[in-house]
Design an enzyme around this catalytic site. Structure first.
Site, PDB file in Angstrom:
ATOM      1  N   TYR A 125      10.884   4.467   2.233  1.00 21.38           N
ATOM      2  CA  TYR A 125      11.974   3.418   2.673  1.00 21.38           C
ATOM      3  C   TYR A 125      13.269   3.831   2.485  1.00 21.38           C
ATOM      4  O   TYR A 125      13.977   2.878   3.117  1.00 21.38           O
ATOM      5  CB  TYR A 125      11.251   1.877   2.416  1.00 21.38           C
ATOM      6  CG  TYR A 125      10.039   1.450   3.426  1.00 21.38           C
ATOM      7  CD1 TYR A 125      10.170   0.830   4.711  1.00 21.38           C
ATOM      8  CD2 TYR A 125       8.704   1.783   2.922  1.00 21.38           C
ATOM      9  CE1 TYR A 125       9.074   0.593   5.440  1.00 21.38           C
ATOM     10  CE2 TYR A 125       7.780   1.546   3.713  1.00 21.38           C
ATOM     11  CZ  TYR A 125       7.951   0.828   5.233  1.00 21.38           C
ATOM     12  OH  TYR A 125       6.864   0.359   5.905  1.00 21.38           O
ATOM     13  N   ASP A 131       0.785  -1.285  -0.059  1.00 23.11           N
ATOM     14  CA  ASP A 131       0.020  -0.007  -0.057  1.00 23.11           C
ATOM     15  C   ASP A 131       0.753   1.374   0.041  1.00 23.11           C
ATOM     16  O   ASP A 131       0.274   2.290  -0.016  1.00 23.11           O
ATOM     17  CB  ASP A 131      -0.666  -0.049   1.155  1.00 23.11           C
ATOM     18  CG  ASP A 131      -0.218  -0.068   2.599  1.00 23.11           C
ATOM     19  OD1 ASP A 131       1.134   0.253   2.564  1.00 23.11           O
ATOM     20  OD2 ASP A 131      -0.857   0.032   3.498  1.00 23.11           O
ATOM     21  N   HIS A 174       9.356  -1.335  -1.573  1.00 29.77           N
ATOM     22  CA  HIS A 174       9.915  -0.355  -0.472  1.00 29.77           C
ATOM     23  C   HIS A 174      11.282   0.113  -1.058  1.00 29.77           C
ATOM     24  O   HIS A 174      12.118   0.050  -0.129  1.00 29.77           O
ATOM     25  CB  HIS A 174       9.821  -1.151   1.065  1.00 29.77           C
ATOM     26  CG  HIS A 174       8.581  -1.329   1.673  1.00 29.77           C
ATOM     27  ND1 HIS A 174       8.618  -1.818   3.127  1.00 29.77           N
ATOM     28  CD2 HIS A 174       7.306  -1.107   1.120  1.00 29.77           C
ATOM     29  CE1 HIS A 174       7.122  -2.303   3.293  1.00 29.77           C
ATOM     30  NE2 HIS A 174       6.542  -1.546   2.285  1.00 29.77           N
TER      31      HIS A 174
HETATM   32  N1  LIG Z   1       2.140  -4.906   1.956  1.00 36.43           N
HETATM   33  C1  LIG Z   1       1.781  -3.829   2.520  1.00 36.43           C
HETATM   34  O1  LIG Z   1       2.151  -2.630   2.056  1.00 36.43           O
HETATM   35  C2  LIG Z   1       1.229  -3.934   4.028  1.00 36.43           C
HETATM   36  C3  LIG Z   1       0.771  -2.820   4.693  1.00 36.43           C
HETATM   37  C4  LIG Z   1       0.422  -3.126   6.133  1.00 36.43           C
HETATM   38  C5  LIG Z   1       0.610  -4.401   6.480  1.00 36.43           C
HETATM   39  N2  LIG Z   1       1.035  -5.415   5.757  1.00 36.43           N
HETATM   40  C6  LIG Z   1       1.394  -6.498   6.569  1.00 36.43           C
HETATM   41  O2  LIG Z   1       0.207  -7.211   6.954  1.00 36.43           O
HETATM   42  C7  LIG Z   1       0.528  -8.111   7.958  1.00 36.43           C
HETATM   43  C8  LIG Z   1      -0.487  -7.903   9.063  1.00 36.43           C
HETATM   44  O3  LIG Z   1      -0.161  -6.775   9.895  1.00 36.43           O
HETATM   45  P1  LIG Z   1      -0.912  -6.588  11.303  1.00 36.43           P
HETATM   46  O4  LIG Z   1       0.234  -5.434  11.892  1.00 36.43           O
HETATM   47  O5  LIG Z   1      -2.085  -6.403  11.372  1.00 36.43           O
HETATM   48  O6  LIG Z   1      -0.306  -7.997  11.949  1.00 36.43           O
HETATM   49  P2  LIG Z   1      -1.135  -8.718  13.329  1.00 36.43           P
HETATM   50  O7  LIG Z   1       0.046  -9.442  13.886  1.00 36.43           O
HETATM   51  O8  LIG Z   1      -1.815  -7.740  13.920  1.00 36.43           O
HETATM   52  O9  LIG Z   1      -1.933  -9.740  12.570  1.00 36.43           O
HETATM   53  C9  LIG Z   1      -1.338 -10.845  11.786  1.00 36.43           C
HETATM   54  C10 LIG Z   1      -2.155 -12.017  11.784  1.00 36.43           C
HETATM   55  O10 LIG Z   1      -1.821 -13.050  11.065  1.00 36.43           O
HETATM   56  C11 LIG Z   1      -1.929 -14.235  11.917  1.00 36.43           C
HETATM   57  N3  LIG Z   1      -1.110 -15.094  11.410  1.00 36.43           N
HETATM   58  C12 LIG Z   1       0.158 -15.298  11.564  1.00 36.43           C
HETATM   59  N4  LIG Z   1       0.523 -16.452  10.762  1.00 36.43           N
HETATM   60  C13 LIG Z   1      -0.692 -17.079  10.091  1.00 36.43           C
HETATM   61  C14 LIG Z   1      -0.813 -18.259   9.417  1.00 36.43           C
HETATM   62  N5  LIG Z   1       0.263 -19.040   9.059  1.00 36.43           N
HETATM   63  N6  LIG Z   1      -1.995 -18.601   8.847  1.00 36.43           N
HETATM   64  C15 LIG Z   1      -3.071 -17.376   9.361  1.00 36.43           C
HETATM   65  N7  LIG Z   1      -2.695 -16.588  10.144  1.00 36.43           N
HETATM   66  C16 LIG Z   1      -1.625 -16.429  10.431  1.00 36.43           C
HETATM   67  C17 LIG Z   1      -1.812 -13.937  13.414  1.00 36.43           C
HETATM   68  O11 LIG Z   1      -2.201 -14.787  14.330  1.00 36.43           O
HETATM   69  C18 LIG Z   1      -2.484 -12.384  13.451  1.00 36.43           C
HETATM   70  O12 LIG Z   1      -3.672 -12.498  13.828  1.00 36.43           O
HETATM   71  C19 LIG Z   1       1.800  -8.081   8.073  1.00 36.43           C
HETATM   72  O13 LIG Z   1       2.663  -8.979   7.436  1.00 36.43           O
HETATM   73  C20 LIG Z   1       2.202  -6.674   7.742  1.00 36.43           C
HETATM   74  O14 LIG Z   1       3.543  -6.184   7.522  1.00 36.43           O
HETATM   75  C21 LIG Z   1       1.703  -5.273   4.487  1.00 36.43           C
HETATM   76  O1  LIG Z   2       4.710   0.753  11.260  1.00 39.95           O
HETATM   77  P1  LIG Z   2       3.332   0.531  10.743  1.00 39.95           P
HETATM   78  O2  LIG Z   2       2.799  -1.132  11.235  1.00 39.95           O
HETATM   79  O3  LIG Z   2       2.288   1.447  11.142  1.00 39.95           O
HETATM   80  O4  LIG Z   2       3.413   0.273   9.284  1.00 39.95           O
HETATM   81  C1  LIG Z   2       3.945  -0.490   8.491  1.00 39.95           C
HETATM   82  C2  LIG Z   2       3.537  -0.573   7.010  1.00 39.95           C
HETATM   83  O5  LIG Z   2       3.848   0.632   6.420  1.00 39.95           O
HETATM   84  C3  LIG Z   2       3.481   0.883   5.019  1.00 39.95           C
HETATM   85  O6  LIG Z   2       2.066   1.088   4.955  1.00 39.95           O
HETATM   86  C4  LIG Z   2       1.628   2.219   5.423  1.00 39.95           C
HETATM   87  C5  LIG Z   2       1.393   3.371   4.517  1.00 39.95           C
HETATM   88  O7  LIG Z   2       2.183   3.478   3.346  1.00 39.95           O
HETATM   89  C6  LIG Z   2       1.205   4.450   4.997  1.00 39.95           C
HETATM   90  O8  LIG Z   2       0.871   5.707   4.279  1.00 39.95           O
HETATM   91  C7  LIG Z   2       0.088   4.677   6.105  1.00 39.95           C
HETATM   92  O9  LIG Z   2      -1.239   4.587   5.532  1.00 39.95           O
HETATM   93  O10 LIG Z   2       0.049   3.464   6.859  1.00 39.95           O
HETATM   94  C8  LIG Z   2       0.245   2.342   6.207  1.00 39.95           C
HETATM   95  C9  LIG Z   2       0.425   1.337   7.314  1.00 39.95           C
HETATM   96  O11 LIG Z   2       0.179   1.427   8.729  1.00 39.95           O
HETATM   97  C10 LIG Z   2       4.004  -0.217   4.187  1.00 39.95           C
HETATM   98  O12 LIG Z   2       3.592  -0.141   2.845  1.00 39.95           O
HETATM   99  C11 LIG Z   2       3.777  -1.503   4.813  1.00 39.95           C
HETATM  100  O13 LIG Z   2       4.237  -2.556   4.134  1.00 39.95           O
HETATM  101  C12 LIG Z   2       4.175  -1.681   6.162  1.00 39.95           C
HETATM  102  O14 LIG Z   2       3.592  -3.040   6.994  1.00 39.95           O
HETATM  103 MN   LIG Z   3       4.483  -2.144   2.026  1.00 39.96          MN
END
Ligand SMILES: NC(=O)c1ccc[n+]([C@@H]2O[C@H](COP(=O)([O-])OP(=O)(O)OC[C@H]3O[C@@H](n4cnc5c(N)ncnc54)[C@H](O)[C@@H]3O)[C@@H](O)[C@H]2O)c1
Ligand SMILES: O=P(O)(O)OC[C@H]1O[C@H](O[C@H]2[C@H](O)[C@@H](O)[C@@H](O)O[C@@H]2CO)[C@H](O)[C@@H](O)[C@@H]1O
Ligand SMILES: [Mn+2]
Length: 443
Positions: free
Chosen positions: A266, A171, A201
């Site tokens: 990043y 995102d 990133h």
């Molecule tokens: N790509 C992006 O831009 C982006 C943006 C925001 C968050 N994220 C990612 O989204 C994910 C969630 O973030 P969060 O802060 O809400 O984490 P979180 O820890 O709050 O939630 C993640 C959930 O995944 C579950 N989980 C772990 N292993 C699992 C498995 N094998 N099968 C099913 N469920 C499983 C956990 O129990 C937990 O409830 C993270 O990987 C975070 O880095 C990515």
């Molecule tokens: O430190 P966190 O958990 O708040 O965020 C980590 C994530 O950061 C990026 O997503 C951001 C986004 O880019 C920003 O604009 C804002 O809206 O918050 C998002 C997440 O909170 C990043 O792209 C993710 O991969 C990270 O997990």
């Molecule tokens: Mn990201």
């Protein structure tokens, strides 16, 4: 009339789940749904949001079937889209990813440097496990995967499940484009035509045009030299001074090094690791902020909804994180041919970069999947940085597959954020001990 779809949210207990549900419910006209399921492998955690999500759904459309489950078969049977955002090891392991590198004077970050490598070694198995459930129970399903660290996860899916219907996304560009739209005075990020290339990133905008075709990049770069991604004096005065504010402001130092493109924020972890380490509290990192902030707020808002039996007055909001997911699912389901940034195998899209690198570039998305757009040749500075970082990501995946201590040591040594092989080895031994429950055993 459009067919109604069924979705499962994998990582149902995530702090992002309620905002995704709200976004889905707000977009039923373009992405009609008949079923929403939550799936997590931690029932207690999923239960912190599950009842509130049920209430939100029933309030909006009681005809939508709802299930929260920890049974993979129930979760993955009869689904068209899996929205996957798992965090293997949850936030306490993120805390260690951030704090262990800081002990060695290195960047402690969720997706960058040693912390990102440690997280990658945990994520690969969890993501593959979920892909396998999806393919077993709903082979036609698409997984929109934003489980981090997205670059390493994307390389792992390329290596281990090359034919799976997985699209890896982030995102971050959406967030940056919202900021850019505000700065240039355009009402919606969708009114910007962009060109961007890089790794997850780790990328750069090379063109940002408005609807008249006017190139906004030079003026934006001038703005960024002073304010980074902050919206001028007004933004300086009004925005919350949180860690994202610092990161967005710091982007001015990224533009100073490379003043012809707009960088992903990043990149600060790779270009200014010394500054980042000096300005990080080793006892209170971003994981602590998230645990004390977003996690506490989301879970208490959900508890409030559950207690009241309704969502009136809730503080839960739709987030930008969810916006991309709805756009992408709509493009796949209804062939919108929307242009979006996704993480795909290069295959010549960046001409002077390896075919087998997973790059983040614009693609056209429709019912048959995505088609990457050619981004041409890239300059030496960006190419050099990207080659080094791609090698790190490939070595991590190879280390996971081959259970190779040596390759993981090489990955850490090669990271721009680690000063030497000696420090890399100390880091590796410490991270390996902390992750023994989650990493494959290394030999
Ligand atoms: N790509 C992006 O831009 C982006 C943006 C925001 C968050 N994220 C990612 O989204 C994910 C969630 O973030 P969060 O802060 O809400 O984490 P979180 O820890 O709050 O939630 C993640 C959930 O995944 C579950 N989980 C772990 N292993 C699992 C498995 N094998 N099968 C099913 N469920 C499983 C956990 O129990 C937990 O409830 C993270 O990987 C975070 O880095 C990515
Ligand atoms: O430190 P966190 O958990 O708040 O965020 C980590 C994530 O950061 C990026 O997503 C951001 C986004 O880019 C920003 O604009 C804002 O809206 O918050 C998002 C997440 O909170 C990043 O792209 C993710 O991969 C990270 O997990
Ligand atoms: Mn990201």
């Amino acid at each position: 009339m459009k067919n109604k779809l069924s979705v499962v949210i994998a990582g149902g207990g995530s702090t992002y789940t309620p905002e995704i549900i709200l976004m889905l419910l707000d977009n039923l006209d373009r992405l009609p749904l008949r079923k929403i399921k939550l799936y997590d492998n931690d029932e207690a955690r999923q239960n912190k949001v599950a009842k509130a999500c049920e209430i939100l759904i029933k309030e909006k459309d009681p005809t939508i079937e709802y299930v929260a489950t920890t049974d993979p078969e129930e979760a993955y049977t009869d689904v068209d889209f899996c929205l996957a955002h798992i965090r293997v090891g949850q936030l306490p392991m993120r805390e260690l990813d951030e704090k262990i590198p800081l002990k060695y004077g290195c960047v402690g970050q969720e997706t960058c440097g040693p912390g990102g490598i440690a997280y990658g070694m945990r994520s690969i198995g969890g993501v593959i496990e979920n892909i396998d459930y999806m393919e077993k129970y709903s082979p036609h399903c698409w997984m929109l995967n934003y489980s981090n660290p997205a670059s390493i996860v994307a390389e792992a899916t390329r290596r281990l499940r090359p034919n799976s219907r997985v699209i890896n996304i982030c995102d971050m560009p959406i967030g940056m484009e919202h900021g850019i739209a505000d700065i240039v005075g355009v009402s919606s990020r969708k009114d910007l035509d962009i060109r961007y290339y890089g790794l997850n990133h780790f990328g750069w905008y090379t063109s940002i045009k408005d609807q008249t075709g006017k190139e906004l990049l030079p003026a934006l770069i001038e703005h960024m030299k002073q304010y980074g991604f902050i919206n001028g004096e007004e933004g300086m005065a009004t925005e919350n001074k949180d860690s994202w504010f610092e990161t967005n402001l710091f982007a001015k130092h990224l533009v100073a090094v490379e003043p012809t493109t707009i960088p992903n924020t990043y990149l600060k972890y790779y270009l200014y690791p010394d500054y980042v380490v000096e300005h990080t509290d080793p006892n209170y990192t971003r994981a602590n902020e998230v645990i004390d902030g977003r996690e506490t707020e989301v879970f208490s808002a959900c508890a409030e909804i559950e207690k009241n039996g309704h969502s009136k007055g809730t503080s839960l909001e739709i987030g930008i994180h969810a916006e991309f997911i709805v756009d992408l699912a709509t493009a796949l389901a209804f062939n919108t041919q929307e242009r979006m940034l996704i993480i795909v195998e290069n295959k010549g899209a960046i001409k002077n970069f390896p075919d087998d690198a997973m790059v983040e570039i614009p693609c056209i998305v429709g019912k048959d999947g995505y088609e990457p757009l050619a981004m041409g040749e890239i300059p030496t500075f960006q190419k050099g940085l990207m080659e080094q970082q791609v090698a790190v990501e490939k070595l991590v995946v190879e280390a996971w597959i081959e259970q190779s201590y040596q390759k993981l040591w090489q990955a850490l040594t090669l990271s721009q954020t680690v000063p030497s092989a000696t420090v890399a080895k100390q880091l590796l031994d410490d991270l390996m001990e902390a992750n023994k429950q989650y990493w494959p055993e290394l030999y």
